[in-house]
Design an enzyme around this catalytic site. Structure first.
Site, PDB file in Angstrom:
ATOM      1  CE  LYS A  82       0.012  22.449 -22.722  1.00  0.00           C
ATOM      2  NZ  LYS A  82      -0.708  23.713 -22.512  1.00  0.00           N
TER       3      LYS A  82
ATOM      4  CB  CYS B 212      -7.284  27.348 -37.340  1.00  0.00           C
ATOM      5  SG  CYS B 212      -7.885  25.758 -37.474  1.00  0.00           S
TER       6      CYS B 212
ATOM      7  CD  GLU C  23      -3.922  31.848 -37.495  1.00  0.00           C
ATOM      8  OE1 GLU C  23      -4.757  30.960 -37.657  1.00  0.00           O
ATOM      9  OE2 GLU C  23      -2.952  31.683 -36.824  1.00  0.00           O
TER      10      GLU C  23
END
Length: 500
Positions: free
Chosen positions: A174, A282, A383
């Site tokens: 997905k 990330c 973040e």
């Protein structure tokens, strides 16, 4: 007419039936170029059913059969690097060279999967007792799922499914609905390489699709890469449903710069690691921790380099950084810069007003540099996932490590120094899963594993490498005794087996 990206189930394109579609934009123009079908619960069931049916034969296939397909797949991916990269640029916005780098890092895991025969070898101990042998083997799990983020629409899926199918599992992917086309091309090429129908399926969707996979009784394991809140939800929900889970979350990666460091090299690294891929990764360095009196000089060097970066459409060879994925994300990133001064930071570079001539409706933002940032400010705590670099000042190495270890995140970190003793201390003392020494983005090569600590990882296994193989298999121990043909039957013994 708007192009539609449909599902790939059972070895063929399957049109969406839910009636729900999501928009896919070209980040450089802001125009909606594609719509993607969003799966219903029934379509989740169909994808899992196709994978389950394929597992009946793929799960018992020979290692030779699996690796033959994977070697052919590797060759096709290599031949179609530019095609995959072009889809990434069109829907994500990153520059073509960066997209090619993403494909290359994904190919590393395909190459690891091609050598799965050695990774799946078991162990054997003979004569542990009289005529008794014990062997340990690893077997596949069944149907496994991967839920992947928008920032690496080819690489992160390739961190998952090649190893999973090499180990004998079947897979339901997905991908992010923001840039879905690369995933379909990966699946089509796998089919062209000879992967049997249903072994790899691509299911597009939103929360309905995700929750459907987390709840499905026929899904044995779930891999996820994304933000920390979603990673926590994935881990909690799938674990409660009895599934194996590896869920990689967010990050706030620090780079500690000691007074003895080569400041030119450190500044080069900070700019590359903070602003590459527009900061949407990330493993981006989002916080530089300057030790001692070097802060002013280091900030000046970073600013000098940042001001020279060319921002433009990803398909323009002159562009070094592209737009952000959506206008909403661009606005959120900008809010951290516009609010930074009020929270005590010195705004050295403000990229929030940046536009590109001829592409005024694109999701543009320039490079921002914030100095003297406090640890309680929003720009440091959150973040940001954009081209915003924070610089923090500390007096000593010990203060720097304490600051970094106080962060709830523990994904990647780096130290820049000429002192081997300091570097050795750092790699042992810092609380993060991946450490770079004079390397700003320490993403491991494919045969080591990728993953963080603390709120950057939920679950016990890192991704790819040995951890990936262990995640997609489960161990079994077999204890065997064969009677010697010369022995006569000795009757039934209901006592506990004796080892001596």
């Amino acid at each position: 007419m708007t192009k539609t990206v449909n599902h790939w189930i059972g070895g063929k394109t399957v049109e969406g039936t839910s009636g729900q579609y999501g928009p896919v934009t070209d980040p450089a123009t802001g125009a909606v170029t594609t719509q993607v079908a969003l799966a219903s619960v029934e379509e989740v069931d169909a994808a899992v059913a196709a994978a389950k049916a394929a597992y009946a034969t793929w799960g018992t296939s020979s290692l030779a059969q699996r690796t033959t397909v994977l070697f052919r797949y590797r060759a096709l991916l290599d031949a179609h690097r530019d095609d995959i990269a072009a889809l990434i640029t069109a829907e994500h916005g990153k520059v073509h060279s960066d997209a090619l780098g993403e494909v290359a890092r994904g190919l590393e895991i395909v190459e690891l999967a091609c050598g799965i025969t050695t990774q799946l070898k078991g162990e054997l101990s003979t004569q542990v007792s009289n005529r008794v042998d014990v062997s340990s083997i690893r077997q596949s799990l069944g149907v496994v799922a991967g839920i992947t983020p928008f920032n690496f629409p080819a690489m992160v899926p390739m961190w998952m499914f090649p190893l999973a199918i090499a180990c004998g599992n079947t897979f339901v992917l997905k991908p992010s609905e923001k840039d879905p086309s690369a995933a379909n091309l990966l699946a089509e090429l796998a089919s062209e390489a000879g992967l049997p129908d249903g072994v790899l399926n691509v299911l597009h969707g939103d929360k309905v699709a995700v929750d459907g996979l987390l709840d499905h009784p026929d899904v044995a394991a779930v891999s996820f890469v994304g933000s920390t809140p979603i990673a926590r939800h994935i881990h909690g929900t799938a674990s409660a449903n009895g599934k194996r889970v590896q869920a990689l979350g967010g990050a706030k990666n620090h780079m500690l710069v000691l007074p003895d460091a080569d400041l030119d090299a450190a500044a080069d690294a900070a700019v590359s690691a903070a602003y590459g891929s527009a900061g949407e990764r990330c493993m981006a360095i989002s916080a530089v921790v300057a030790v001692g009196a070097i802060g002013d000089e280091l900030v000046a060097k970073i600013r000098e380099r940042a001001e020279k970066i060319t921002i433009g459409p990803g398909n323009d060879p002159a562009s070094e950084m592209g737009p952000l994925i959506t206008a909403a994300h661009r606005d959120k990133v900008a809010s951290y810069v516009t609010g930074a001064a009020a929270q005590g930071a010195e705004v050295v570079l403000d990229g929030t007003g940046h536009t590109v001539e001829g592409f005024e409706d694109g999701h543009w933002i320039g490079l921002s540099l914030l100095d003297k940032v406090s640890t309680d400010s929003d720009a440091y705590r959150d973040e940001i996932f954009g081209p915003v670099l924070c610089v923090l000042r500390v007096d000593t190495y010990e203060d720097g490590v304490a600051l970094m270890n106080a962060s709830p995140f523990g994904n990647g970190t780096a130290i820049f120094t000429r002192d081997g003793g300091a570097a050795r201390r750092f790699q042992l003392e810092v609380e993060a899963g991946m450490v770079g020494v004079n390397v700003p983005i320490p993403v491991p090569v494919g045969y080591h594993s990728f993953g963080g600590w603390k709120d950057s990882l939920f679950g016990d296994h890192h991704i790819y490498g040995n951890d990936g193989v262990h995640f997609y298999t489960r161990g079994k121990v077999v204890t065997t005794r064969w009677p010697d043909p010369a022995d006569a039957p000795s009757g039934v013994d209901l006592g506990f087996p004796r080892n001596h």
